[in-house]
Design an enzyme around this catalytic site. Sequence first.
Site, short mmCIF file in Angstrom:
data_model
loop_
_atom_site.label_atom_id
_atom_site.label_comp_id
_atom_site.label_asym_id
_atom_site.label_seq_id
_atom_site.Cartn_x
_atom_site.Cartn_y
_atom_site.Cartn_z
N GLU A 316 1.53 -7.99 3.79
CA GLU A 316 1.33 -8.15 5.24
C GLU A 316 2.71 -8.04 5.88
O GLU A 316 3.49 -9.00 5.88
CB GLU A 316 0.69 -9.51 5.55
CG GLU A 316 -0.70 -9.70 4.96
CD GLU A 316 -1.77 -8.90 5.67
OE1 GLU A 316 -1.46 -8.21 6.66
OE2 GLU A 316 -2.93 -8.97 5.23
N CYS A 350 3.06 -11.60 13.83
CA CYS A 350 2.89 -10.24 13.32
C CYS A 350 2.08 -9.40 14.30
O CYS A 350 2.24 -8.18 14.36
CB CYS A 350 2.20 -10.26 11.96
SG CYS A 350 3.05 -11.21 10.71
#
Length: 579
Positions: A316, A350
Site C-alpha cells: 500500500e 494515503c
Amino acid sequence: MQSTIFHTSLAYLPSRIHESPRFMFRKAAAARYRTVDSFLRFMSSSSVRPQQRYAFLSDLGLSQTTTQKGVCDGYSWYASGPKHSQINPATGEVIGTVEFGSGDDYERAVKAMLAAKEKWALTPAPVRGEVVRQIGQRIREKQHALGALVSAEMGKILPEGIGEVQEAVDICDFAVGLSRTLNGSVIPSERPGHFMMERWNPLQGCVGIISAFNFPCAVYFWNVALSLVCGNVNLWKPAETTSLVAIAFVKLVQDVLKESGHDPAVATLVCGHGKEIGEALIQDPRMELVSFTGSTAVGRHVNQVVAGRFGRALLELGGNNAMIIDRDADLDLAVRAALFGAVGTAGQRCTSLRRLFLHADVYEEVLGRLKQAYASVKIGDPLDSQTLCGPLHRPEGVKLFTTTVAKALEEGGKVLVGGQPWHGVEKGGMLSHGNFVQPTVVEVPATAKILEEEAFVPVMYVVKIKDLQEGVKMNNSVRQGLSSALFTSSPTSMFEWTGPTGSDCGIVNVNIGTSGAEIGGAFGGNKETGWGRESGSDAWKQYTRRSTCTINHSKELPLAQGINFGGANENGGEGKIMD
C-alpha cells in the site's frame, strides 16, 4: 470493562447526538471533567503539567516516565536496543520512551510465533473468530483513551483519532463474520467417481506487518484481524514514531489471547528501526507474506527483496489522488468533500486529495467557495475540540511543505490560500514547537510537472479543465493509482467514470471524496500504489494458500483430458494404468 478515567451518564441527550464523533468522546469524558470541552481545555492548557495532560496513558498500561519495552513475544515484554523518545508533534513534548528491539529480540519473537503456529492453524476458524470478536470488544472498552493516544502521538485531530480506533473495531467485526465464511468452491470433475474442491488453508510461513505513522492502528488491524481468522501467526513492526500506539494495542490483544486460553505468540510485536528490524523482516524467508504500507520508494525495495525469495508482498504505497468537479455537480457536496480530502489529517492520508480538476463553467464559483471554506479551518492542538487541522507528524514535513510550495510557484503556480508554515501562537506557548503549516491551495497550469508528484502535506493543486474527458485523462496521467472521485449528476458520466475507460485507480468514487473508505470494500491501488488490497471484500484470500483438491472415490484411475497411458480400452476411451 469501563475505562477508569472516562465515564459519564448521557441518558438525557437527544438520540441524534449519538451519531457524532464528538458525542463518542463526550460519552467517555473524564470523571473529573464532566464534558469533552472541559477535558480538552484541560489537555490543551499550558499550565497543566505533562503527566496530567497525558493521564490517559495509565488507562492503557503506559507511563510517561517509565521506559516501555518495545518487543513482545507473547509471554514477556523485553528489548535490548536503543531508546527512542515518542514526541507529540503538536507540542514537541516527550509523551514517553520506548526501548527498541535488536536483531536477537526479533529472532526470539519469530521463534515464539513458529512454536505457536500449528496449534493456531488447527484451531477451528469460528473459534479464531471468537477471539477476534473479544479483541474488538476490548478495543471498544478503551476506545476513547486509545483515540487520545493516536491523536497525541500521530497528530491527527481527536475525532479522527477516535474514528481510526473505530475502524479497528469495525474490521474485527468484519473478521468475525468472515471466520464462518472462508468458503472454497466445489468444482465439477470431468472424471467419473471424482470430487474436486478448493480449500483455503493458513500460510505455511508467518505474516509480517509493517505499518506507517499516518494510520498507526487501523492498517495493522486491516491485516491482523483477517490474518488471525485465516489461521496465521503475525509479527508487527510499527512506525518508529508511533510505537506507543502499537504497544497499547498489542497489550490489549495479548490480554485477550491469554484470557481465552490461546497462545499469545500468534500476535507478536517488535518496535525498532527500519534498517534493522524492517530489513530483517523482509529478508526473512519465514515471513511468507509481508504487508508493507509506506512510500513508493521503500515499497519498491520491499517488493524486490520479497519477490527475490518468492515470498508475497502486499503493498500500500503512494496516492496522488484526484477529484473532478464537473459542470453539473452538486457544488455544496463537492466543496465539503474537497475540504476534508485535502485538509483532513493535515494532508497525511494515503487517500488525501492532491489534485482538483474543475470544469471551466464552475471554476470561479468553486474557487470562491473553497477560499471561504479554508478560511474557517482552525489550525492547532489536535486535542482541542475546535481544531480541524493538526500538525504534520515530523519537522521534516514542514520542510517538505515549504519546498513543495516553492516548486509549484517555480512551475507557474499561484497560491490562492495558505502557503506558509503556521505560527499562530505566541512565542513560548504550548504549540510554539509544533509542526504546523497552513492548508494550501495552489492554482497551477495543466502542464506543471509537480502534478505528477505526491507530497504528504496539505497542499492541493487546482487545474481548469474543459470537459470530463480531459479530467479523466489527467486523473490517469500519473504513476500512482489509489483513490479518485468525480462529482456529477449525470448517470452516463458516473458509469463511464467507473468503467473500463474511466479512472484507473483502485478506489473510484462518485459524489463522495477521495479520502476515507469503508472496511467492507477492498482497500488499495494500482500502478505504483502497489496493487495491494487490504480490509474487505475477498482480501482475506491473500492470507491463505489455495489448495485445489481432487478426491477419487472410485475403483478406477482415469486420467484427465481422456489421456490413455499404458492400458487403454479397445474402443479408445479412457483407460486405467495397468500393472
